[in-house]
Design a protein around this motif. Structure first.
Motif, short mmCIF file in Angstrom:
data_model
loop_
_atom_site.label_atom_id
_atom_site.label_comp_id
_atom_site.label_asym_id
_atom_site.label_seq_id
_atom_site.Cartn_x
_atom_site.Cartn_y
_atom_site.Cartn_z
N ASP A 24 -0.10 -3.52 -8.67
CA ASP A 24 -0.85 -2.27 -8.66
C ASP A 24 -2.35 -2.50 -8.78
OD1 ASP A 24 1.12 -0.30 -8.25
OD2 ASP A 24 1.73 -0.37 -10.34
N ALA A 64 -5.02 -1.57 -5.91
CA ALA A 64 -6.07 -0.61 -6.24
C ALA A 64 -7.45 -1.21 -6.01
CB ALA A 64 -5.93 -0.15 -7.69
N THR A 78 -3.90 8.58 -4.08
CA THR A 78 -2.75 7.78 -4.46
C THR A 78 -1.49 8.61 -4.38
OG1 THR A 78 -4.09 6.41 -5.95
CG2 THR A 78 -1.70 6.37 -6.28
#
Length: 255
Positions: A188, A192, A15
């Motif tokens: 997010d 993810a 990330t």
């Protein structure tokens, strides 16, 4: 003082977080050097299966740091191909592992063109994507002169480039720039989740699939041609007027 770019490797996902929220994650040359290193690591480190780009704050990225670019343009020569940004672009062209992006708020310039090198993109429904290169009297970069028309069509791409007006996340989804458009608070988590799914697939199969879908050498050759056009414009009177007008919050006067 926090680092402006953060990296973390967990469960095969590297990330990369833009962490300059007070400047809307405008990217400096020093930040490009870190982004390049992370992208190169993603390609060469067997522990990395997916590269995930995200950002802190209310914007993905306001694009290039204008003060940085005024300094480069004022230095003469227009040799932007020697700048760290081009190391990052070369790394993107060469990347044969999947990349995912999580986009909230504004994605300007490289904030948009980076997405063209990502294999899965999650945008907030109210995100605003724009590529105002012509507004700054510059030229497209990151192979976007090829990739953006391929994704959205010539007429839409020309409008994005020539007018520099933003499109929202829902439009980005409709036009093919994103895989998902979700509420900002979910971006997010959804990104993810997609990254985790891809990381669980057969890694060599994924890499070969991506290689077959991209012409890395052709993209890099185009990036260099774009860099020459970008560099010549950046040191031009047009660009200097555009930069000054931007910093003074007024309309530029050309010719």
């Amino acid at each position: 003082m926090s680092e402006p770019v953060l990296t973390a490797l967990n469960d095969g996902i590297l990330t990369v977080t833009l962490n300059r929220p007070e400047k809307k994650n405008a990217i400096t040359q020093a930040m490009y050097a870190v982004l390049a290193e992370a992208t190169e690591r993603a390609r060469t480190d067997d522990a990395v299966r997916v590269l995930l780009f995200r950002a802190e704050g209310d914007s993905f990225s306001a694009g290039n740091d204008i003060a940085d670019f005024i300094a480069i343009g004022s230095s003469g020569g227009g040799q932007v191909v020697d700048a760290p940004v081009f190391r990052f672009l070369k790394a993107l062209a060469d990347l044969d592992k999947p990349a995912v992006a999580a986009v909230r708020g504004r994605a300007v310039g490289i904030g948009l063109t980076l997405l063209l090198h990502c294999d899965m993109v999650v945008v907030a429904e109210d995100a605003l994507l724009s590529a105002p290169f012509v507004n700054l009297a510059l030229a497209p970069e990151a192979a976007s002169s090829l990739l953006l028309p391929m994704v959205v069509g010539h007429q839409r791409a020309f409008e994005i480039f020539a007018l520099g007006e933003p499109i929202d996340g829902r439009t980005a989804l409709t036009w093919g720039l994103a895989n998902r458009a979700v509420p900002a608070a979910e971006v997010d988590a959804v990104a993810a989740g997609l990254a985790a799914k891809v990381a669980g697939r057969a890694p060599n199969s994924i890499r070969k699939t991506k290689r077959l879908m991209r012409d890395a050498e052709g993209l890099w050759a185009l990036m260099q041609r774009e860099g020459e056009a970008f560099g010549s414009q950046m040191s031009s009177p047009e660009a200097m007027e555009a930069f000054m007008a931007f910093s003074q919050k007024r309309a530029p006067v050309f010719g």
